[in-house]
Scaffold this motif. Structure first.
Motif, PDB file in Angstrom:
ATOM      1  N   LYS A 174       0.825  -1.202   0.000  1.00  0.00           N
ATOM      2  CA  LYS A 174       0.000   0.000   0.000  1.00  0.00           C
ATOM      3  C   LYS A 174       0.864   1.260   0.000  1.00  0.00           C
ATOM      4  N   TRP A 175       1.936   1.265   0.814  1.00  0.00           N
ATOM      5  CA  TRP A 175       2.733   2.489   0.898  1.00  0.00           C
ATOM      6  C   TRP A 175       3.445   2.768  -0.427  1.00  0.00           C
ATOM      7  N   PHE A 176       4.112   1.755  -0.976  1.00  0.00           N
ATOM      8  CA  PHE A 176       4.856   1.974  -2.209  1.00  0.00           C
ATOM      9  C   PHE A 176       3.949   2.051  -3.434  1.00  0.00           C
ATOM     10  N   GLY A 177       2.771   1.465  -3.345  1.00  0.00           N
ATOM     11  CA  GLY A 177       1.852   1.493  -4.479  1.00  0.00           C
ATOM     12  C   GLY A 177       0.878   2.645  -4.466  1.00  0.00           C
ATOM     13  N   GLU A 178       0.685   3.291  -3.264  1.00  0.00           N
ATOM     14  CA  GLU A 178      -0.312   4.349  -3.172  1.00  0.00           C
ATOM     15  C   GLU A 178       0.138   5.555  -2.358  1.00  0.00           C
ATOM     16  N   ASP A 179       0.713   5.325  -1.171  1.00  0.00           N
ATOM     17  CA  ASP A 179       0.925   6.402  -0.209  1.00  0.00           C
ATOM     18  C   ASP A 179       2.255   7.131  -0.349  1.00  0.00           C
ATOM     19  N   ASP A 180       3.236   6.502  -0.948  1.00  0.00           N
ATOM     20  CA  ASP A 180       4.542   7.121  -1.171  1.00  0.00           C
ATOM     21  C   ASP A 180       4.357   8.435  -1.932  1.00  0.00           C
ATOM     22  N   PRO A 181       4.919   9.544  -1.432  1.00  0.00           N
ATOM     23  CA  PRO A 181       4.770  10.831  -2.133  1.00  0.00           C
ATOM     24  C   PRO A 181       5.272  10.803  -3.570  1.00  0.00           C
ATOM     25  N   TRP A 182       6.149   9.857  -3.900  1.00  0.00           N
ATOM     26  CA  TRP A 182       6.652   9.766  -5.274  1.00  0.00           C
ATOM     27  C   TRP A 182       5.633   9.142  -6.231  1.00  0.00           C
ATOM     28  N   VAL A 183       4.558   8.562  -5.701  1.00  0.00           N
ATOM     29  CA  VAL A 183       3.559   7.890  -6.536  1.00  0.00           C
ATOM     30  C   VAL A 183       2.508   8.904  -6.985  1.00  0.00           C
ATOM     31  N   GLU A 184       2.415   9.111  -8.290  1.00  0.00           N
ATOM     32  CA  GLU A 184       1.456  10.075  -8.814  1.00  0.00           C
ATOM     33  C   GLU A 184       0.045   9.505  -8.882  1.00  0.00           C
ATOM     34  N   ARG A 185      -0.069   8.215  -9.140  1.00  0.00           N
ATOM     35  CA  ARG A 185      -1.366   7.546  -9.156  1.00  0.00           C
ATOM     36  C   ARG A 185      -1.140   6.107  -8.693  1.00  0.00           C
ATOM     37  N   PRO A 186      -2.175   5.453  -8.168  1.00  0.00           N
ATOM     38  CA  PRO A 186      -1.990   4.091  -7.643  1.00  0.00           C
ATOM     39  C   PRO A 186      -1.302   3.170  -8.647  1.00  0.00           C
ATOM     40  N   ASN A 187      -0.308   2.430  -8.138  1.00  0.00           N
ATOM     41  CA  ASN A 187       0.492   1.561  -8.997  1.00  0.00           C
ATOM     42  C   ASN A 187       0.749   0.245  -8.260  1.00  0.00           C
ATOM     43  N   PRO A 188      -0.168  -0.725  -8.398  1.00  0.00           N
ATOM     44  CA  PRO A 188       0.002  -1.997  -7.693  1.00  0.00           C
ATOM     45  C   PRO A 188       1.306  -2.714  -8.044  1.00  0.00           C
ATOM     46  N   ALA A 189       1.761  -2.588  -9.297  1.00  0.00           N
ATOM     47  CA  ALA A 189       3.002  -3.260  -9.689  1.00  0.00           C
ATOM     48  C   ALA A 189       4.178  -2.722  -8.884  1.00  0.00           C
ATOM     49  N   ARG A 190       4.182  -1.426  -8.628  1.00  0.00           N
ATOM     50  CA  ARG A 190       5.250  -0.840  -7.818  1.00  0.00           C
ATOM     51  C   ARG A 190       5.207  -1.387  -6.397  1.00  0.00           C
ATOM     52  N   GLY A 191       3.999  -1.528  -5.847  1.00  0.00           N
ATOM     53  CA  GLY A 191       3.872  -2.112  -4.522  1.00  0.00           C
ATOM     54  C   GLY A 191       4.421  -3.522  -4.465  1.00  0.00           C
ATOM     55  N   GLU A 192       4.139  -4.321  -5.499  1.00  0.00           N
ATOM     56  CA  GLU A 192       4.655  -5.687  -5.553  1.00  0.00           C
ATOM     57  C   GLU A 192       6.172  -5.710  -5.691  1.00  0.00           C
ATOM     58  N   PHE A 193       6.703  -4.768  -6.471  1.00  0.00           N
ATOM     59  CA  PHE A 193       8.148  -4.680  -6.671  1.00  0.00           C
ATOM     60  C   PHE A 193       8.857  -4.508  -5.325  1.00  0.00           C
ATOM     61  N   TYR A 194       8.362  -3.599  -4.494  1.00  0.00           N
ATOM     62  CA  TYR A 194       9.016  -3.347  -3.210  1.00  0.00           C
ATOM     63  C   TYR A 194       8.712  -4.427  -2.183  1.00  0.00           C
ATOM     64  N   ALA A 195       7.556  -5.076  -2.286  1.00  0.00           N
ATOM     65  CA  ALA A 195       7.280  -6.202  -1.386  1.00  0.00           C
ATOM     66  C   ALA A 195       8.309  -7.310  -1.585  1.00  0.00           C
ATOM     67  N   GLU A 196       8.808  -7.426  -2.816  1.00  0.00           N
ATOM     68  CA  GLU A 196       9.785  -8.466  -3.140  1.00  0.00           C
ATOM     69  C   GLU A 196      11.139  -8.225  -2.471  1.00  0.00           C
ATOM     70  N   VAL A 197      11.419  -6.996  -2.054  1.00  0.00           N
ATOM     71  CA  VAL A 197      12.723  -6.705  -1.440  1.00  0.00           C
ATOM     72  C   VAL A 197      12.594  -6.482   0.061  1.00  0.00           C
ATOM     73  N   MET A 198      11.547  -7.012   0.666  1.00  0.00           N
ATOM     74  CA  MET A 198      11.367  -6.927   2.108  1.00  0.00           C
ATOM     75  C   MET A 198      11.543  -8.296   2.739  1.00  0.00           C
ATOM     76  N   ALA A 199      12.004  -8.308   3.971  1.00  0.00           N
ATOM     77  CA  ALA A 199      12.151  -9.544   4.740  1.00  0.00           C
ATOM     78  C   ALA A 199      11.588  -9.307   6.133  1.00  0.00           C
ATOM     79  N   GLU A 200      11.016 -10.350   6.704  1.00  0.00           N
ATOM     80  CA  GLU A 200      10.405 -10.217   8.025  1.00  0.00           C
ATOM     81  C   GLU A 200      11.484 -10.225   9.104  1.00  0.00           C
ATOM     82  N   SER A 201      11.383  -9.304  10.038  1.00  0.00           N
ATOM     83  CA  SER A 201      12.289  -9.219  11.183  1.00  0.00           C
ATOM     84  C   SER A 201      11.431  -9.242  12.452  1.00  0.00           C
ATOM     85  N   PRO A 202      12.041  -9.313  13.635  1.00  0.00           N
ATOM     86  CA  PRO A 202      11.231  -9.401  14.858  1.00  0.00           C
ATOM     87  C   PRO A 202      10.242  -8.256  15.038  1.00  0.00           C
ATOM     88  N   ASP A 203      10.552  -7.082  14.515  1.00  0.00           N
ATOM     89  CA  ASP A 203       9.654  -5.942  14.722  1.00  0.00           C
ATOM     90  C   ASP A 203       8.829  -5.581  13.487  1.00  0.00           C
TER      91      ASP A 203
END
Length: 296
Positions: A174-203
């Motif tokens: 949601k943040w990278f696909g919609e809420d990021d100030p760099w996003v001019e209009r909703p972009n689900p593909a961008r959200g998926e792109f950044y989800a791919e470079v995340m890893a779960e940590s304790p927090d």
């Protein structure tokens, strides 16, 4: 599925390469350079992601390429599953030497290099340095002109704005696909792109890379133009831009003019993440170029 092969980059940095397609049928399966013969002597393709990316971003492209090529995607230093030494060099020279080492250790050369953004710059710098290792080049949405100090400052502030850790992957999307100030209009593909470079940590969910290393990597190219190296590329080269990407049409066409053997393609309804935004149109744009290169 992708098969991991470890290679050694500049300064001994361990890099993770991912080979797509059937595993090599050879008695030397543990020797990376033997994979080419095990793959039926298919022509090699090495795919290079952009800043903050990872090899898995190329999975859809690599899968269809693997029908006719030995397709390998590389996690570059500081990215994905490759090493991220705090004191390692994150210079242009180090990135280029890593790709040079990967091609040689994997036995891929002379290969087609397909690079997105920073990966495209690395690809054309290597093609200029080692023409014997590169028989074709695809540049995806990377500028040859200098971006300047203001650009680096903007990126520094952008990293600080990330609301990390993210509670869930849905929050990442949601943040990278919609809420990021760099996003001019909703972009689900961008959200998926950044989800791919995340890893779960304790927090919560955090990037698999260190933002400080990304900024160090970036500062080694943004202050300089790269037209001279582009002009030294001798192999056939395709410059691809998303219609709404960061590489403008005028600059892209000038890059084609500067290249000794340049061609041009653009993808409609795509931004900077061309291969993620419009995967089918991306394939349509690059497949004729690959076919023209042949399988030799």
């Amino acid at each position: 599925m992708a098969r991991r092969i470890d290679v050694t980059g500049a300064g001994g940095v361990r890099l993770a390469a991912w080979e797509f397609g059937d595993p090599p049928k050879t008695d030397g399966a543990h020797d990376p350079s033997s994979s080419a013969s095990g793959a039926g002597d298919l022509p090699g393709v090495l795919l290079l992601h952009g800043l903050m990316g990872r090899a898995s971003h190329w999975a859809p492209t690599a899968r269809w390429l693997s029908a006719r090529h030995r397709a390998v995607a590389l996690d570059q230093r500081g990215h994905g599953r490759s090493d991220k030494p705090p004191r390692a060099a994150y210079t242009r020279e180090a990135y280029v030497e890593d790709v040079e080492a990967a091609l040689e250790q994997l036995g891929l050369g002379p290969a087609v290099l397909i690079g997105h953004a920073m990966g495209a710059l690395t690809a054309w710098q290597l093609a200029a340095k080692r023409p014997d290792l590169v028989r074709g080049l695809i540049i995806c949405d990377m500028r040859a002109s200098a971006l300047g100090a203001a650009s680096q400052h903007t990126w520094t502030e952008w990293f600080r704005a990330w609301p990390v850790p993210f509670a869930t992957l849905a929050d990442v999307r949601k943040w990278f696909g919609e809420d990021d100030p760099w996003v001019e209009r909703p972009n689900p593909a961008r959200g998926e792109f950044y989800a791919e470079v995340m890893a779960e940590s304790p927090d919560g969910w955090r990037p698999v890379f260190e933002p400080e290393q990304m900024l160090r990597s970036r500062e080694t190219w943004v202050y300089d133009a790269h037209w001279e190296e582009l002009a030294q590329v001798r192999c056939p080269t395709l410059v691809v831009r998303g219609l709404d990407g960061e590489l403008g049409r005028a600059e892209a066409q000038e890059m084609v003019r500067v290249l000794p053997s340049g061609q041009y393609a653009e993808v409609a309804d795509a931004g900077h993440l061309v291969h993620y935004d419009q995967p089918e149109a991306w394939r349509t744009a690059i497949e004729p170029f690959l076919n023209a290169l042949g399988d030799a």
